[in-house]
Design an enzyme around this catalytic site. Structure first.
Site, short mmCIF file in Angstrom:
data_model
loop_
_atom_site.label_atom_id
_atom_site.label_comp_id
_atom_site.label_asym_id
_atom_site.label_seq_id
_atom_site.Cartn_x
_atom_site.Cartn_y
_atom_site.Cartn_z
N TYR A 1 0.84 -1.20 0.00
CA TYR A 1 0.00 0.00 0.00
C TYR A 1 0.88 1.26 0.00
O TYR A 1 0.65 2.19 -0.77
CB TYR A 1 -0.93 -0.03 1.21
CG TYR A 1 -1.77 1.20 1.38
CD1 TYR A 1 -2.79 1.50 0.49
CD2 TYR A 1 -1.55 2.08 2.44
CE1 TYR A 1 -3.57 2.64 0.64
CE2 TYR A 1 -2.32 3.22 2.60
CZ TYR A 1 -3.32 3.50 1.70
OH TYR A 1 -4.09 4.62 1.85
N TRP B 1 -5.18 0.40 10.53
CA TRP B 1 -5.19 0.45 9.07
C TRP B 1 -4.83 -0.92 8.50
O TRP B 1 -5.32 -1.32 7.46
CB TRP B 1 -4.25 1.55 8.56
CG TRP B 1 -4.36 1.72 7.09
CD1 TRP B 1 -3.41 1.43 6.16
CD2 TRP B 1 -5.50 2.17 6.35
NE1 TRP B 1 -3.89 1.67 4.89
CE2 TRP B 1 -5.17 2.14 4.99
CE3 TRP B 1 -6.77 2.61 6.72
CZ2 TRP B 1 -6.06 2.52 3.99
CZ3 TRP B 1 -7.66 3.00 5.71
CH2 TRP B 1 -7.29 2.94 4.38
N GLU C 1 -11.26 5.00 5.14
CA GLU C 1 -10.79 5.82 6.27
C GLU C 1 -11.86 5.87 7.35
O GLU C 1 -11.56 5.80 8.53
CB GLU C 1 -10.41 7.23 5.81
CG GLU C 1 -9.20 7.30 4.90
CD GLU C 1 -7.88 6.94 5.57
OE1 GLU C 1 -7.82 6.79 6.80
OE2 GLU C 1 -6.88 6.80 4.84
#
Length: 194
Positions: free
Chosen positions: A20, A50, A42
């Site tokens: 990522y 995350w 988000e």
């Protein structure tokens, strides 16, 4: 883009986080669908890691119609229940409802501004802001700009768009280059060139 060598930002530790970081995070993003997906991811991440969101990203995409705002905007209670029951989904009713609410708000913004991209990047006058970070601990959780954008998004009907979430979106979508100065991706992503 070719994989870079050197010391990447230290938050990228797992294989998913590294992929990522190297392939998406901080790159100036203008694709409408990808921007909506990031906004929703988000929001789903609030209160979670995350890393967990990255692990469940494929399942979330599948359960939420590929994060297509046009499809999500028409969802009713039956669709929401189906998403809540899908494997790998964050089972938070508020966050699932939020995806539908945000899709509707997203479409209104797109109609008003021509695109969500134009609206979002208008906050930085179409330019990537420079974080200039030497250490991760210098990374702000929020800024005056993220607070202002958060307030405006809320006025437009968006949910789960507090200033911390909005700043994370700004970092992820490349509105701000918060790659550390020592990270090889900092220079590559600077000025919207990556």
């Amino acid at each position: 883009m070719e994989r870079q060598t050197g010391k990447r930002c230290p938050w990228a530790k797992t294989p998913l986080e590294i992929a990522y970081h190297d392939g998406e995070w901080g790159r100036p993003l203008h694709d409408e669908g990808a921007l909506f997906e990031l906004l929703e991811l988000e929001g789903f991440q609030a209160g979670l890691s995350w890393s967990l969101i990255l692990e469940r990203r494929a399942a979330l995409r599948e359960a939420f119609a590929g994060f297509d705002p046009e499809k999500l905007a028409t969802w009713g209670e039956e669709d929401i229940q189906k998403a809540l029951a899908a494997p790998g989904v964050i089972r938070n009713r508020s966050k699932v409802h939020c995806a539908v609410t945000n899709a509707q708000a997203f479409l209104r913004v797109r109609e008003e501004f021509g695109s969500f991209d134009a609206y979002l990047w208008g906050w930085t006058e179409g330019k990537q802001l420079e974080g200039g970070l030497e250490r991760m601990e210098d990374t702000p959780a929020q800024t005056e700009l993220s607070r202002a954008l958060s307030r405006d998004l809320k006025k437009r009907g968006f949910k789960f768009v507090g200033p911390v979430i909005v700043y994370s979106l700004m970092q992820a979508a490349g509105l701000v280059n918060d790659h550390l100065l020592s990270c090889p991706w900092h220079e590559l992503c600077g000025g919207g060139t990556c």
